[in-house]
Design an enzyme around this catalytic site. Sequence first.
Site, mmCIF file in Angstrom:
data_model
loop_
_atom_site.group_PDB
_atom_site.id
_atom_site.type_symbol
_atom_site.label_atom_id
_atom_site.label_comp_id
_atom_site.label_asym_id
_atom_site.label_seq_id
_atom_site.Cartn_x
_atom_site.Cartn_y
_atom_site.Cartn_z
ATOM 1 N N ASP A 72 6.427 -4.850 6.670
ATOM 2 C CA ASP A 72 7.220 -3.882 7.430
ATOM 3 C C ASP A 72 6.386 -3.282 8.569
ATOM 4 O O ASP A 72 6.895 -2.488 9.369
ATOM 5 C CB ASP A 72 7.830 -2.798 6.527
ATOM 6 C CG ASP A 72 6.796 -1.919 5.843
ATOM 7 O OD1 ASP A 72 5.589 -2.206 5.970
ATOM 8 O OD2 ASP A 72 7.208 -0.941 5.194
ATOM 9 N N SER A 73 5.120 -3.716 8.684
ATOM 10 C CA SER A 73 4.337 -3.418 9.891
ATOM 11 C C SER A 73 5.069 -3.967 11.115
ATOM 12 O O SER A 73 4.802 -3.538 12.241
ATOM 13 C CB SER A 73 2.933 -4.021 9.782
ATOM 14 O OG SER A 73 2.985 -5.358 9.340
ATOM 15 N N LYS A 141 7.864 -7.736 -1.566
ATOM 16 C CA LYS A 141 6.780 -6.773 -1.815
ATOM 17 C C LYS A 141 7.384 -5.382 -1.864
ATOM 18 O O LYS A 141 8.257 -5.040 -1.069
ATOM 19 C CB LYS A 141 5.712 -6.852 -0.724
ATOM 20 C CG LYS A 141 4.592 -5.825 -0.915
ATOM 21 C CD LYS A 141 3.384 -6.102 -0.041
ATOM 22 C CE LYS A 141 3.534 -5.625 1.373
ATOM 23 N NZ LYS A 141 3.798 -4.167 1.507
ATOM 24 N N GLU A 143 6.278 -1.228 -2.279
ATOM 25 C CA GLU A 143 5.227 -0.204 -2.306
ATOM 26 C C GLU A 143 5.434 0.738 -3.492
ATOM 27 O O GLU A 143 6.574 1.108 -3.807
ATOM 28 C CB GLU A 143 5.253 0.611 -1.001
ATOM 29 C CG GLU A 143 4.792 -0.188 0.212
ATOM 30 C CD GLU A 143 4.630 0.667 1.463
ATOM 31 O OE1 GLU A 143 4.677 1.911 1.361
ATOM 32 O OE2 GLU A 143 4.452 0.075 2.539
ATOM 33 N N GLU A 210 -4.444 -1.287 -0.762
ATOM 34 C CA GLU A 210 -4.672 -0.917 0.637
ATOM 35 C C GLU A 210 -5.512 0.354 0.754
ATOM 36 O O GLU A 210 -5.194 1.383 0.133
ATOM 37 C CB GLU A 210 -3.323 -0.724 1.359
ATOM 38 C CG GLU A 210 -3.519 -0.302 2.822
ATOM 39 C CD GLU A 210 -2.300 -0.489 3.711
ATOM 40 O OE1 GLU A 210 -1.304 -1.075 3.269
ATOM 41 O OE2 GLU A 210 -2.373 -0.029 4.868
HETATM 42 O O1 KIV Z 1 3.489 -4.240 6.296
HETATM 43 C C1 KIV Z 1 2.435 -4.870 6.163
HETATM 44 O O2 KIV Z 1 1.990 -5.614 7.045
HETATM 45 C C2 KIV Z 1 1.726 -4.709 4.897
HETATM 46 C C3 KIV Z 1 0.366 -5.310 4.775
HETATM 47 C C4 KIV Z 1 -0.590 -4.573 5.594
HETATM 48 C C5 KIV Z 1 -0.068 -5.421 3.367
HETATM 49 O O3 KIV Z 1 2.225 -4.095 4.020
#
Ligand code: KIV
Length: 308
Positions: A72-73, A141, A143, A210
């Site tokens: 989600d980056s 994924k 969090e 992280e």
């Molecule tokens: O959103 C992302 O890119 C991430 C990674 C940095 C693990 O969660």
Amino acid sequence: MSTAFDAGNGKITVPDILRRKTNVPPSSNQNTDPGRDRRESDGRKIVCLTAYDYPTARLVDEAGVDIVLVGDSLGMVVLGYENTLPLTVDEMLHHTRAVRRGVRKALLVADMPYGSFHGDKNEAVRNAVRFVKEAGAEAVKIEGGERRMELIAQMVEAEIPVMGHIGLTPQSMHAFGGFRVQGKTVEAADQLLRDARAVEAAGAFSVVLESIPRELATRITSELRIPTIGIGAGPECDGQVLVLHDMIGLSLGHTPKFSRRYANVGEAISHAVTAYAEDVREGRFPSDAESYHLSSEVRERLLAVRRS
Ligand code: KIV
């Protein structure tokens, strides 16, 4: 949409990632054993990188990474949001589909955006199913640690492999009061250990650590039977992940100290665009060789028509 792969063609799967766990601890009495059908680890570290579109997905996959994460980056490095919170499920799905078209070998993991798993658990599972069914993700994924235990178990029950993510979880930025290294006090480190155990016990196949101290990441890595994938968590993790745009010099904001820069693509783009603009303005682009031409017969006729 989804893409079918033949087993044994080099395609990396969730069981392959589990087999990459280094230093598997002796079996514990936890109620799930995600590594139960694992062969001995070959000791190779897991390489994970983010990608957000077709060309970056192809390049990253063809370079041989093990896991491509549509993180989600995306919201920050590609869509220009200030943080990851505004990103929607539809935006994530759109980009995951593009990445799916570019990834052949790596395991494709999609991040569940903020708000897509924080309310009703059944709705969260339905959202996760969309990533698998509509975008071809092979895992999602999520969090959060202990408090996501039930949800992770529910997703695993729905045949969706889950990658956990603990430590500095950017979706918790308001609760954390900013982006800070996590787990630095005894209490915080204990909580992160509990989070890691909970994620594993719920059935996750791996967990991202992280921005936590190296020593804590080492302890978690040695205790868990699932692989740890570090980002700002030191070299002892079973694998590493970085944000692609940070490591190729294409993110325009602040990059954290753990993100090593391997290229300066931003500068290369800037130079190329400046040179192109100058060439256009000076009449140097396009050249004759970059232009199409008529055959001599058609050219003659065209000139004749003009003359008459
Ligand atoms: O959103 C992302 O890119 C991430 C990674 C940095 C693990 O969660």
